[in-house]
Design an enzyme around this catalytic site. Structure first.
Site, mmCIF file in Angstrom:
data_model
loop_
_atom_site.group_PDB
_atom_site.id
_atom_site.type_symbol
_atom_site.label_atom_id
_atom_site.label_comp_id
_atom_site.label_asym_id
_atom_site.label_seq_id
_atom_site.Cartn_x
_atom_site.Cartn_y
_atom_site.Cartn_z
ATOM 1 N N ASP A 67 0.840 -1.206 0.000
ATOM 2 C CA ASP A 67 0.000 0.000 0.000
ATOM 3 C C ASP A 67 0.870 1.249 0.000
ATOM 4 O OD1 ASP A 67 0.943 -0.252 2.585
ATOM 5 O OD2 ASP A 67 -0.990 0.006 3.562
ATOM 6 N N ASN A 137 -7.212 -0.125 13.767
ATOM 7 C CA ASN A 137 -8.639 -0.344 13.494
ATOM 8 C C ASN A 137 -8.866 -1.674 12.765
ATOM 9 O OD1 ASN A 137 -7.536 0.209 11.044
ATOM 10 N ND2 ASN A 137 -8.863 1.938 10.541
ATOM 11 N N HIS A 139 -7.226 -2.581 10.066
ATOM 12 C CA HIS A 139 -6.976 -2.548 8.621
ATOM 13 C C HIS A 139 -5.782 -3.426 8.250
ATOM 14 C CE1 HIS A 139 -4.287 1.373 8.541
ATOM 15 N NE2 HIS A 139 -3.605 0.340 8.967
ATOM 16 N N GLU A 144 -9.659 -0.629 4.780
ATOM 17 C CA GLU A 144 -10.195 -0.017 5.995
ATOM 18 C C GLU A 144 -11.527 -0.654 6.398
ATOM 19 O OE1 GLU A 144 -8.241 1.841 7.553
ATOM 20 O OE2 GLU A 144 -7.699 3.698 6.560
HETATM 21 C C1 GLP Z 1 -0.354 1.462 8.005
HETATM 22 C C2 GLP Z 1 0.370 0.977 6.738
HETATM 23 C C3 GLP Z 1 0.268 -0.515 6.569
HETATM 24 C C4 GLP Z 1 0.590 -1.133 7.896
HETATM 25 C C5 GLP Z 1 -0.490 -0.854 8.894
HETATM 26 C C6 GLP Z 1 -0.080 -1.111 10.319
HETATM 27 O O1 GLP Z 1 -1.297 2.421 7.745
HETATM 28 N N1 GLP Z 1 -0.041 1.670 5.568
HETATM 29 O O2 GLP Z 1 1.182 -0.918 5.566
HETATM 30 O O3 GLP Z 1 0.729 -2.538 7.772
HETATM 31 O O4 GLP Z 1 -0.994 0.453 8.751
HETATM 32 O O5 GLP Z 1 0.883 -0.181 10.697
HETATM 33 P P1 GLP Z 1 1.900 -0.376 11.884
HETATM 34 O O6 GLP Z 1 2.694 -1.580 11.568
HETATM 35 O O7 GLP Z 1 2.756 0.872 11.876
HETATM 36 O O8 GLP Z 1 1.107 -0.534 13.121
#
Ligand code: GLP
Length: 242
Positions: A67, A137, A139, A144
């Site tokens: 992403d 959340n 995702h 989302e």
């Molecule tokens: C972010 C990123 C994702 C990531 C997720 C969790 O928004 N775009 O690629 O896997 O959310 O993030 P984190 O690992 O910093 O908790």
């Protein structure tokens, strides 16, 4: 979904790294997908060190980005591109640009970006392995809450939680409202999916992911419907589980 709990984030990253190394040994031409964000960083570091020691050879693998924040490119510290290239792609000597397909968050035509990435994956069949961080959340990538389950790559309006959490990635103030992401269909079709979470702050979403039937409201629960999913958590992220 299989759940594997580790005493620390470091031991979890080592186990994930070893798992990926084994997978690449079995199938050197694997198509791999690693999330941006904080979650995979220790694992990526483990893999880089293994590659530098000659324990694994990524020379025949291909990589697809999960992403990106729309409007951001590599020059923004905290973009997914900057994270993956600085922590992994540019540190593995055997990798060349032709092995990597990554969303361009600065592209004018985002639909064309979706098509380009979809085609890269289709050319390889399916993704062999995905390492996905669980967002606060639930995702996965930028899929989302409320995400349609019938999409490959798509452009997304970011959830308010994601926008709030986003400040942790950036040194400067950035205005993010959209993301571009692989879709739930990619996750469903991948040969293997590893969900990962560490730290106390993920304990609530880890519990919800495990306790909730698959639903778009909590995208991480949808991984339970994928072919082969495993969840890697550390003690702290699993602290609300029975
Ligand atoms: C972010 C990123 C994702 C990531 C997720 C969790 O928004 N775009 O690629 O896997 O959310 O993030 P984190 O690992 O910093 O908790």
């Amino acid at each position: 979904m299989n759940i594997k709990k580790f005493s620390t984030a470091v031991s979890m990253a080592e186990a994930a790294g070893e798992h990926i190394i084994e997978l690449v040994k079995k199938k050197p031409e694997s198509l791999l997908c690693f999330a941006g964000g904080e979650t995979p960083l220790l694992t990526l570091n483990y893999l880089v060190e293994a590659a530098l020691k000659g324990k694994v050879d990524f020379g025949k693998c291909s990589f697809v980005g999960l992403d990106e924040w729309v409007g951001l490119g590599r020059e923004t510290k905290g973009s997914c591109r900057q994270t993956l290239f600085d922590y992994f792609f540019d540190r593995v000597p055997e990798l060349t640009d032709s092995q990597i397909c990554f969303f361009d968050g600065l592209a004018n035509d985002l639909d064309a970006e979706c098509k380009r990435v979809d085609e890269f994956i289709a050319k390889h069949g399916v993704i062999d392995f995905m390492l996905l961080g669980i967002g606060m959340n639930g995702h996965l990538g930028f899929n989302e809450p409320g995400v349609p389950t019938d999409k490959y790559c798509h452009v997304v309006d970011l959830d308010s939680v994601t926008k709030k959490v986003s400040v942790k990635y950036f040194d400067e103030e950035v205005n993010v409202s959209k993301g571009i992401s692989l879709g739930i269909k990619h996750i469903m079709e991948a040969t293997e999916v590893m969900l990962m979470a560490y730290g106390e702050k993920k304990a609530d979403i880890v519990k919800r992911t495990i306790d909730t039937e698959p639903t778009s409201d909590v995208p991480s629960t949808l991984a339970k419907n994928s072919k082969n999913a495993v969840m890697f958590i550390d003690e702290a992220a699993g602290s609300q589980l029975n």
